[in-house]
Each structure stands twice: as structure tokens, then as C-alpha cells.
Scaffold this active site. Structure first.
Site, PDB file in Angstrom:
ATOM      1  N   ARG A 109     -69.996 104.878  42.553  1.00 47.28           N
ATOM      2  CA  ARG A 109     -71.181 104.963  41.700  1.00 47.28           C
ATOM      3  C   ARG A 109     -70.851 104.382  40.335  1.00 47.28           C
ATOM      4  O   ARG A 109     -69.896 104.809  39.688  1.00 47.28           O
ATOM      5  CB  ARG A 109     -71.662 106.401  41.565  1.00 47.28           C
ATOM      6  N   GLU A 171     -70.285 101.744  50.073  1.00 42.96           N
ATOM      7  CA  GLU A 171     -71.602 101.835  49.453  1.00 42.96           C
ATOM      8  C   GLU A 171     -71.420 101.875  47.943  1.00 42.96           C
ATOM      9  O   GLU A 171     -70.683 102.715  47.425  1.00 42.96           O
ATOM     10  CB  GLU A 171     -72.356 103.078  49.911  1.00 42.96           C
ATOM     11  N   GLU A 186     -81.753 116.705  39.956  1.00 40.74           N
ATOM     12  CA  GLU A 186     -82.638 116.788  41.124  1.00 40.74           C
ATOM     13  C   GLU A 186     -81.873 117.266  42.341  1.00 40.74           C
ATOM     14  O   GLU A 186     -82.386 118.051  43.145  1.00 40.74           O
ATOM     15  CB  GLU A 186     -83.251 115.414  41.384  1.00 40.74           C
ATOM     16  N   HIS A 187     -80.628 116.809  42.479  1.00 37.99           N
ATOM     17  CA  HIS A 187     -79.797 117.221  43.619  1.00 37.99           C
ATOM     18  C   HIS A 187     -79.538 118.717  43.585  1.00 37.99           C
ATOM     19  O   HIS A 187     -79.617 119.398  44.617  1.00 37.99           O
ATOM     20  CB  HIS A 187     -78.473 116.458  43.590  1.00 37.99           C
TER      21      HIS A 187
END
Length: 238
Positions: A109, A171, A186-187
Site C-alpha cells: 500500500r 497487489e 471504515e474497515h
């Protein structure tokens, strides 16, 4: 330093272990060694991608007085999550199936300050001749219904081991600081248990509104930077 962690044998679901060692059902360690080696290869791919990103960021900092990357984080998918996803997708439960069917075992990320930095970093990364771009999902131009925004890429990167060169998929998610802040909260909220449906719907609507506000803030901050003309080109250092 990579944040990815190789699993301990106790973290691997028993059903996964049984499927990984059909020839030696009595020996858990054989399955664990094979699984651990596979995870080591994914961790090595993470290191390759992180190094490329860090070099690109260092170069831009030196030549253009521009550091598009604020931070880099990485993770290996947990064994239980690997098993659950294989089952959910109806895939076979074995090492080859993990490599062939799961693109997100290794994850990186990248956090940027501004939206245009996201596309700059993505473009520079995929232009490298040893990187193969497998898939792109642009959730910035096309946000998810809940408001989630991020730029996702599946990349294949070659990793050199003692006796072979192995292409491995990673990813890569690229987002702004604001997008990452929203996604983290949000997670946490999404996994709260036992909420009545009406309250869950209210929270979902509030989160969507927050995501839209954050996206507008990202756009305004980018516009301010463009007005200030903060980017310079220092040219090549001698």
C-alpha cells in the site's frame, strides 16, 4: 523494512494443512515447510516492489524536489484468509491453486499526498521493463458504492532465487493520506457486530458522505498546490 510476516504453523487452518500434505498426513511440518517457502517467495516479491518504489521516490526528491510517496506499507495475506478465499471462490486447496488463483497474497500500500501523485507513481512503476501489469482497478475515477477510493494494480515482478527466476504477483494499492484515513476507519466500523439494519444503513450513508467530503478536500488541496506551483525541476545534480 517490510511489515510482512511469515505465518507460524499454528496459524494455518487444519483443513488447509491436510490438503497441502496428501502424501504425508501424519507430518504437519512437511506441509508447513512447503507453505512457508511459498510465503517467503511472496515476501521477496514485496521487497522487490518496495525497493523500486523507494528508489523512484528518492530520485524525484533529488531531481525535482518532489516526494510523491509519503509512506509505504506491506502485508502478507493471513493463512486463514487464504484458505477462506480459495473456498469462497470454489478453487482447489493446494499451493498451485494459491499461486494461480489469488493475486493479493502479497500486498503493498502506497500513500501519497496528492491525487495526481497516485497516477504519477503508478505510471513510473509499470514503465519499468521487468514489471508486467496484469490488472488495474481505478476506484478513484470509479469509486465503490460505499465511497471507497483507491488505485489498485496487480503486478507481476521477477524474483531471483538460488536456482531460478520466479515471476510473482503483488497487489499494489495507491491512495492519498485522506483516502487511507477513511478506509482505515471504515474497515473498523464495518466489522462491528450485532448492529440493527436501520443503524447499519445510517452508518453506511454517513460513511459515504464522509468519503465524498474527503474526495472534495483532495481535489481542493491539489488545486491549491497547482496555484502555488510548488513543483520544481532541480535538474541533474553534478
Amino acid at each position: 523494512m517490510s511489515e510482512a510476516k511469515i505465518a507460524s504453523v499454528n496459524e494455518i487452518p487444519s483443513d488447509l494443512l491436510k490438503q497441502l500434505m496428501p502424501s504425508h498426513p501424519e507430518d504437519v511440518l512437511i506441509a508447513f515447510d512447503d507453505f512457508e517457502y511459498l510465503m517467503m517467495r511472496y515476501e521477496s516479491a514485496i521487497l522487490e516492489v518496495r525497493t523500486k518504489l523507494e528508489i523512484l521516490n528518492s530520485e524525484l526528491t533529488l531531481t525535482q524536489d518532489d516526494s510523491p510517496i509519503s509512506s509505504i506499507h506491506s502485508r502478507l495475506k493471513k493463512p486463514a484468509s487464504i484458505y477462506e478465499k480459495l473456498v469462497r471462490q470454489g478453487n482447489d486447496i493446494n499451493l498451485r491453486s494459491i499461486e494461480e488463483n489469488l493475486n493479493d497474497v502479497a500486498g503493498v500500500r502506497v500513500i501519497c499526498a496528492f491525487v495526481d501523485d497516485i497516477y504519477k507513481v503508478a505510471k513510473m512503476l509499470v514503465q519499468q521493463d521487468d514489471i508486467t501489469l496484469i490488472e488495474v482497478k481505478d476506484y478513484i475515477k470509479n469509486p465503490k458504492p460505499n465511497g471507497y477510493r483507491s488505485y489498485h494494480m496487480i503486478l507481476e515482478v521477477p524474483v531471483f532465487f538460488t536456482h531460478e527466476k520466479q515471476p510473482i504477483r503483488v497487489e499494489v494499492q495507491i491512495r492519498t493520506v485522506a483516502m487511507d484515513f477513511w478506509a482505515s476507519l471504515e474497515h473498523q466500523i464495518r466489522y462491528k457486530k450485532d448492529l440493527p439494519q436501520y443503524k447499519a444503513d445510517e452508518i453506511a450513508a454517513e460513511l459515504k458522505a464522509c468519503a465524498d467530503t474527503i474526495a472534495d478536500t483532495d481535489r481542493r488541496m491539489l488545486a491549491i498546490r497547482e496555484k502555488l506551483g510548488t513543483r520544481g525541476d532541480k535538474g541533474k545534480k553534478k
